[in-house]
Design a protein around this motif. Structure first.
Motif, PDB file in Angstrom:
ATOM      1  N   GLU A   1      84.646  50.807 118.487  1.00  0.00           N
ATOM      2  CA  GLU A   1      85.832  50.256 117.896  1.00  0.00           C
ATOM      3  C   GLU A   1      86.955  50.471 118.864  1.00  0.00           C
ATOM      4  OE1 GLU A   1      84.010  52.612 116.387  1.00  0.00           O
ATOM      5  OE2 GLU A   1      83.633  52.059 114.158  1.00  0.00           O
TER       6      GLU A   1
ATOM      7  N   ASP B   1      91.436  45.079 120.577  1.00  0.00           N
ATOM      8  CA  ASP B   1      92.311  45.139 119.767  1.00  0.00           C
ATOM      9  C   ASP B   1      93.261  43.845 120.274  1.00  0.00           C
ATOM     10  OD1 ASP B   1      93.738  46.211 117.844  1.00  0.00           O
ATOM     11  OD2 ASP B   1      94.847  47.726 118.856  1.00  0.00           O
TER      12      ASP B   1
ATOM     13  N   TYR C   1      85.560  42.636 117.539  1.00  0.00           N
ATOM     14  CA  TYR C   1      85.226  44.084 117.097  1.00  0.00           C
ATOM     15  C   TYR C   1      85.373  45.067 117.973  1.00  0.00           C
ATOM     16  CZ  TYR C   1      83.436  41.226 113.259  1.00  0.00           C
ATOM     17  OH  TYR C   1      83.418  39.934 112.149  1.00  0.00           O
TER      18      TYR C   1
ATOM     19  N   TRP D   1      77.354  42.645 114.260  1.00  0.00           N
ATOM     20  CA  TRP D   1      78.101  43.139 115.089  1.00  0.00           C
ATOM     21  C   TRP D   1      79.225  44.275 114.604  1.00  0.00           C
ATOM     22  CZ3 TRP D   1      77.238  44.013 119.970  1.00  0.00           C
ATOM     23  CH2 TRP D   1      76.314  43.248 120.647  1.00  0.00           C
ATOM     24  N   ARG D   2      79.575  44.033 113.411  1.00  0.00           N
ATOM     25  CA  ARG D   2      80.422  45.105 112.561  1.00  0.00           C
ATOM     26  C   ARG D   2      79.580  46.195 112.685  1.00  0.00           C
ATOM     27  NH1 ARG D   2      82.317  40.756 109.183  1.00  0.00           N
ATOM     28  NH2 ARG D   2      80.649  40.971 107.899  1.00  0.00           N
ATOM     29  N   LYS D   3      78.390  46.111 112.117  1.00  0.00           N
ATOM     30  CA  LYS D   3      77.263  47.206 111.965  1.00  0.00           C
ATOM     31  C   LYS D   3      77.093  48.055 113.249  1.00  0.00           C
ATOM     32  CE  LYS D   3      73.053  48.551 109.958  1.00  0.00           C
ATOM     33  NZ  LYS D   3      72.159  48.973 111.139  1.00  0.00           N
ATOM     34  N   THR D   4      76.723  47.346 114.431  1.00  0.00           N
ATOM     35  CA  THR D   4      76.497  47.675 115.572  1.00  0.00           C
ATOM     36  C   THR D   4      77.588  48.391 116.402  1.00  0.00           C
ATOM     37  OG1 THR D   4      74.906  45.975 115.947  1.00  0.00           O
ATOM     38  CG2 THR D   4      75.753  47.127 117.961  1.00  0.00           C
ATOM     39  N   VAL D   5      78.787  47.875 116.141  1.00  0.00           N
ATOM     40  CA  VAL D   5      79.929  48.547 117.011  1.00  0.00           C
ATOM     41  C   VAL D   5      80.344  49.860 116.062  1.00  0.00           C
ATOM     42  CG1 VAL D   5      82.405  48.038 117.008  1.00  0.00           C
ATOM     43  CG2 VAL D   5      81.010  46.308 117.785  1.00  0.00           C
ATOM     44  N   ARG D   6      80.261  49.785 114.889  1.00  0.00           N
ATOM     45  CA  ARG D   6      80.523  51.254 114.360  1.00  0.00           C
ATOM     46  C   ARG D   6      79.206  52.243 114.569  1.00  0.00           C
ATOM     47  NH1 ARG D   6      81.299  48.279 109.597  1.00  0.00           N
ATOM     48  NH2 ARG D   6      79.156  48.571 108.677  1.00  0.00           N
ATOM     49  N   GLU D   7      78.104  51.834 114.651  1.00  0.00           N
ATOM     50  CA  GLU D   7      76.966  52.771 115.084  1.00  0.00           C
ATOM     51  C   GLU D   7      77.170  53.377 116.610  1.00  0.00           C
ATOM     52  OE1 GLU D   7      73.384  50.451 114.432  1.00  0.00           O
ATOM     53  OE2 GLU D   7      73.373  51.042 112.292  1.00  0.00           O
TER      54      GLU D   7
ATOM     55  N   LYS E   1      90.407  51.616 120.488  1.00  0.00           N
ATOM     56  CA  LYS E   1      91.219  52.967 120.130  1.00  0.00           C
ATOM     57  C   LYS E   1      92.459  52.522 119.422  1.00  0.00           C
ATOM     58  CE  LYS E   1      87.949  55.279 122.530  1.00  0.00           C
ATOM     59  NZ  LYS E   1      87.019  56.046 121.978  1.00  0.00           N
TER      60      LYS E   1
ATOM     61  N   LYS F   1      80.163  53.234 118.201  1.00  0.00           N
ATOM     62  CA  LYS F   1      81.445  53.995 118.315  1.00  0.00           C
ATOM     63  C   LYS F   1      82.230  53.116 119.214  1.00  0.00           C
ATOM     64  CE  LYS F   1      80.436  58.684 116.402  1.00  0.00           C
ATOM     65  NZ  LYS F   1      79.023  58.139 115.882  1.00  0.00           N
TER      66      LYS F   1
END
Length: 319
Positions: A317, A104, A101, A307-313, A319, A315
């Motif tokens: 992700e 890349d 997450y 972790w999907r939620k945490t990474v979005r919060e 580049k 920011k």
């Protein structure tokens, strides 16, 4: 037109499958096994994997050889290995539920390439401060930080490392402004006073805390740790807040269930040995019971959702 199998044929098929599983259970393992480790040689994951592999060798009657492979090369070697019950991977949480997450083009699929086998233990973190800062709790640190916004130097091994991520989450929860100093020498420089605060694993800071060179303010585990029994958890300040890394043993998808179940049972037994538990604790790893393989896969899914939620919060992700 599809015709259902005759009852007699179905019974014969089920009997054959049962026989195959029994035959595997009786013949496996018939040669040495390997445990792939992607952590640094001599580091906590390597030492823990060697401890477990040594005990597992005794239980299985075959050598379990630790194979050190660096980074993605090691993960790919484990993911692409023949799923015959002879290759196992001592996997960190970063590989199985976090890195995909925040990075890349990850050259493996945690969901598709690995099956859960056994949980080894959690690896909590500690918020520490230089004693000269004269704070004895997280609450006192928050008061001081609010009084001097941007003046307390927080040493982080990197924004995309677990200590760095936890430090940012604590900073946001506490609503404080810290001066971020992103580099790898967080413990040494906080001991020397070049920085004021750090977040690191238990094994990395325990000796300095015991010597009085650092003061532990909070641990990230669900409950207080035996080595730091007077240090409160983060949840005692921020209810419900728990943050741990962990290690688990996984196998290439398609590995026979009989082999997975056997390794699950044997690792569960060896982790119940007080000597093994104590030696893992010294590495900052805390066994907390042994879920069944299916439960472990479900745990991985819940961690990925977190972790999907945490990474979005945050920011974070790619580049």
């Amino acid at each position: 037109m599809h015709r259902p199998f005759p009852a007699r044929a179905v019974a014969a098929l089920l009997a054959a499958l049962a026989f195959t599983g029994t035959a595997l259970a009786q013949s496996w393992p018939s040669k040495p096994l390997r445990m792939i480790v992607t952590g640094a040689a001599g580091g906590p994951s390597d030492l823990a994997a060697r401890l477990i592999s040594e005990r597992l060798s005794r239980a299985l009657g075959q050598p379990v050889r630790v194979e050190n492979r660096a980074g993605d090369d090691g993960v790919q070697a484990a993911a692409s290995a023949r799923p015959d019950g002879y290759t196992w991977y001592f996997a960190p949480a970063t590989v199985l539920v976090i890195t995909p997450y925040i990075t890349d083009l990850v050259p493996y699929s945690p969901e598709d390439d690995f099956a859960g086998v056994a949980m080894v233990g959690t690896t909590p973190f500690v918020v520490v401060a230089n004693p000269a800062l004269n704070v004895k709790s997280l609450s006192e640190l928050m008061v001081l930080a609010h009084a001097a916004p941007g003046r307390l130097a927080y040493a982080s091994p990197g924004a995309r490392t677990l200590p760095g991520i936890l430090g940012e989450m604590v900073r946001r929860r506490a609503e404080i402004d810290l001066m971020l100093v992103p580099y790898a020498l967080s413990v040494r420089d906080t001991v020397s006073g070049r920085t004021h605060i750090a977040v690191e694993g238990v094994a990395a800071v325990l000796t300095a805390v015991q010597r009085g060179q650092l003061r532990a303010l909070a641990v990230s585990s669900a409950k207080r740790l035996p080595e730091l029994k007077d240090v409160p958890t983060l949840a005692e300040t921020f209810p419900g807040f728990e943050f741990n890394a962990w290690y688990a043993v996984v196998a290439p998808t398609g590995t026979p269930d009989a082999a997975i179940q056997r390794v699950n049972r044997e690792i569960g037994r060896l982790l119940a040995d007080p000597d093994v538990e104590q030696r893992l604790n010294l590495l900052g790893i805390y066994p907390e019971g042994m879920p069944a393989p299916a439960q472990l896969d479900a745990f991985f899914e819940s961690e990925r959702a977190f972790w999907r939620k945490t990474v979005r919060e945050l920011k974070m992700e790619p580049k």
